[in-house]
Design a protein around this motif. Structure first.
Motif, short mmCIF file in Angstrom:
data_model
loop_
_atom_site.label_atom_id
_atom_site.label_comp_id
_atom_site.label_asym_id
_atom_site.label_seq_id
_atom_site.Cartn_x
_atom_site.Cartn_y
_atom_site.Cartn_z
N VAL A 326 5.52 -11.49 -1.79
CA VAL A 326 4.93 -11.23 -0.47
C VAL A 326 5.32 -9.83 -0.02
O VAL A 326 6.52 -9.50 0.03
CB VAL A 326 5.47 -12.27 0.55
CG1 VAL A 326 4.83 -12.07 1.92
CG2 VAL A 326 5.26 -13.69 0.04
N SER A 327 4.32 -9.00 0.30
CA SER A 327 4.65 -7.63 0.70
C SER A 327 5.11 -7.61 2.16
O SER A 327 4.70 -8.44 2.98
CB SER A 327 3.46 -6.70 0.48
OG SER A 327 2.33 -7.20 1.14
N LEU A 328 5.99 -6.64 2.45
CA LEU A 328 6.68 -6.64 3.75
C LEU A 328 6.33 -5.42 4.60
O LEU A 328 7.11 -4.99 5.44
CB LEU A 328 8.20 -6.68 3.51
CG LEU A 328 8.71 -7.93 2.77
CD1 LEU A 328 10.18 -7.78 2.40
CD2 LEU A 328 8.50 -9.18 3.63
N GLY A 329 5.18 -4.86 4.38
CA GLY A 329 4.74 -3.73 5.20
C GLY A 329 5.06 -2.41 4.54
O GLY A 329 4.17 -1.72 4.05
N ALA A 330 6.35 -2.04 4.52
CA ALA A 330 6.74 -0.84 3.77
C ALA A 330 6.68 -1.18 2.28
O ALA A 330 6.31 -2.29 1.92
CB ALA A 330 8.14 -0.43 4.19
N ARG A 331 7.07 -0.25 1.43
CA ARG A 331 6.98 -0.54 -0.01
C ARG A 331 8.13 -1.46 -0.42
O ARG A 331 9.07 -1.05 -1.12
CB ARG A 331 7.02 0.77 -0.80
CG ARG A 331 5.76 1.60 -0.63
CD ARG A 331 5.88 2.93 -1.35
NE ARG A 331 4.81 3.82 -0.96
CZ ARG A 331 3.64 3.91 -1.60
NH1 ARG A 331 3.40 3.18 -2.66
NH2 ARG A 331 2.72 4.74 -1.16
N ALA A 333 9.07 -6.00 -1.03
CA ALA A 333 8.48 -7.34 -1.16
C ALA A 333 9.59 -8.37 -1.26
O ALA A 333 10.76 -8.05 -1.51
CB ALA A 333 7.59 -7.39 -2.40
N ILE A 334 9.19 -9.61 -1.04
CA ILE A 334 10.13 -10.73 -1.15
C ILE A 334 9.49 -11.72 -2.12
O ILE A 334 8.26 -11.84 -2.16
CB ILE A 334 10.37 -11.32 0.25
CG1 ILE A 334 11.45 -12.38 0.24
CG2 ILE A 334 9.13 -11.91 0.86
CD1 ILE A 334 11.89 -12.76 1.65
#
Ligand SMILES: Cc1cc2nc3c(=O)[nH]c(=O)nc-3n(C[C@H](O)[C@H](O)[C@H](O)COP(=O)(O)OP(=O)(O)OC[C@H]3O[C@@H](n4cnc5c(N)ncnc54)[C@H](O)[C@@H]3O)c2cc1C
Length: 361
Positions: A326-331, A333-334
């Motif tokens: 899951v991407s978190l906005g900035a570069r 992920a989780i």
């Protein structure tokens, strides 16, 4: 001219079906793909596109090249009528396509009919429309954005929009909200939900749960609770429905979605196969996620060929869980699988590598 298999829509399942055909050519069978454009948007990279990490051409699969390599004709058109008994489909160009078997992978439409055409409201599905509209409408986000639907896609979009706002040097106080009619991330594991809620709080995303949209006028989003929010732009990720022409086609449906058996055939019209988000499995339920559509493709193509040859079909057996990146906005992920969540610096690189290899394959 009648084709053996009419593929309607260049969705994720048809992309992997065509890739299977490329490796196992069937020159004696005539396949035709009908899709509005020569490109199909890859959903996993859309939040990164919204955040500004990728250009549009980086998030699209080249269907034209794929069809040439797989020996399939491609026509740019949008189906508006489907007759599973007469075995014809009609495009918005007025062209008629007759077939022996059809395979439908057109995805879903998000946003209620009443609001989807209204200025300042963007349906996230179909994604090709969304990507185009975002390019045109995202120039000025200063009057706020609301995302309707707090599933994983909605949360990724909210974090991506905040990243884009920051990149545009807008203050953190610029309104950004997620509105959900129940709890956000209700289908996610507790650990993923916890980690993402922390991220949303850190990004100053207002979370409004158990609320529904009543109206959107002059950058004001009114909720049924009486609350109102400032939002010039409203992104709809909820309200999934099948395209109207498919609901009205006579295929047996459940909640508007054509019902399929484990071989991906319509339970009412076995010469029509349906896959991806728009299909409803007769037995069991699978999430509307691209990873399932991607796995359906190779089985689907083998079944289309087997049915033409009068051979037995095979079952599509959905995976029980899948790795969510899951991407978190900035570069960044989780990752989550089987309820366990990991946050590591290299995850964004891994996600980008996987996503790019899918698009460029
Ligand atoms: C923001 C966001 C992020 C997401 N990220 C992920 C992720 O990381 N991983 C994941 O597994 N899932 C993700 N999803 C879910 C994913 O988008 C869907 O599950 C996936 O797109 C389903 O693919 P599909 O095969 O049903 O069709 P789609 O990918 O929706 O494609 C449908 C195709 O059919 C074409 N089409 C539509 N109508 C017609 C017509 N009338 N005639 C001809 N062609 C037509 C369209 O142009 C399009 O090319 C995300 C969703 C969102 C909203």
């Amino acid at each position: 001219m009648r084709c053996d298999v009419l593929l309607i829509g260049g969705g994720h399942a048809h992309i992997t079906a065509l890739r299977w055909l490329k490796k196992h050519p069937c020159p004696h069978m005539k396949f035709k793909l009908v899709n509005p454009r020569a490109y199909a948007v890859y959903s996993g990279m859309v939040p990164g596109f919204v955040a500004g990490h990728f250009d549009r051409n980086e998030v699209e699969v080249d269907l034209n090249r794929l069809c040439v390599e797989a020996g399939v004709d491609i026509v740019y058109d949008s189906i508006v009528d489907f007759d599973p008994v007469g075995k014809t489909a009609t495009g918005e160009t007025g062209a008629s396509y007759s077939f022996t078997q059809a395979s439908i992978d057109v995805g879903i439409v998000s946003a209620p009919v009443s609001l989807s055409e209204k200025k300042g409201n963007l349906a996230v599905k179909p994604m090709s429309h969304f990507v185009e509209a975002w390019q045109q409408d995202s120039g000025n986000l200063s009057e706020g954005v609301a995302i309707i639907g707090g599933g994983l896609g909605g949360v990724e979009l909210a974090l991506a929009v905040r990243h884009k706002m920051n990149a545009c040097r807008l203050p953190t106080s610029t309104p950004l909200a997620i509105v959900d009619r129940s709890e956000i991330l209700s289908s996610s594991s507790p650990s993923l939900r916890h980690a993402l809620c922390e991220r949303l709080n850190a990004a100053s995303v207002t979370i409004i749960e158990n609320a529904q949209v009543r109206a959107h006028e002059n950058s004001c989003l009114m909720l049924d609770s009486g609350q109102s929010l400032t939002a010039q732009l409203v992104l709809w990720t909820t309200g999934a429905r099948a395209p109207g022409w498919l609901e009205e086609s006579g295929l047996e449906t459940s909640g508007g979605f054509p019902v399929i058996n484990s071989c991906q055939q319509s339970i009412s019209h076995p010469d029509s196969f349906i896959s991806g988000d728009v299909a409803s499995l007769q037995k069991g339920r699978i999430p509307k996620a691209g990873v399932y559509a991607v796995r359906q493709g190779p089985v689907l193509m083998q079944n289309l060929i087997a049915k033409l040859n009068g051979a037995p079909l095979q079952d599509y057996d959905p995976q029980k869980d899948y790795l969510k990146l899951v991407s978190l906005g900035a570069r960044s992920a989780i990752a989550e699988k089987w309820g366990h969540t990991i946050q590591l610096p290299g995850l964004w690189g891994l996600k980008t590598l996987i996503d790019r290899s899918f698009v460029q394959d």
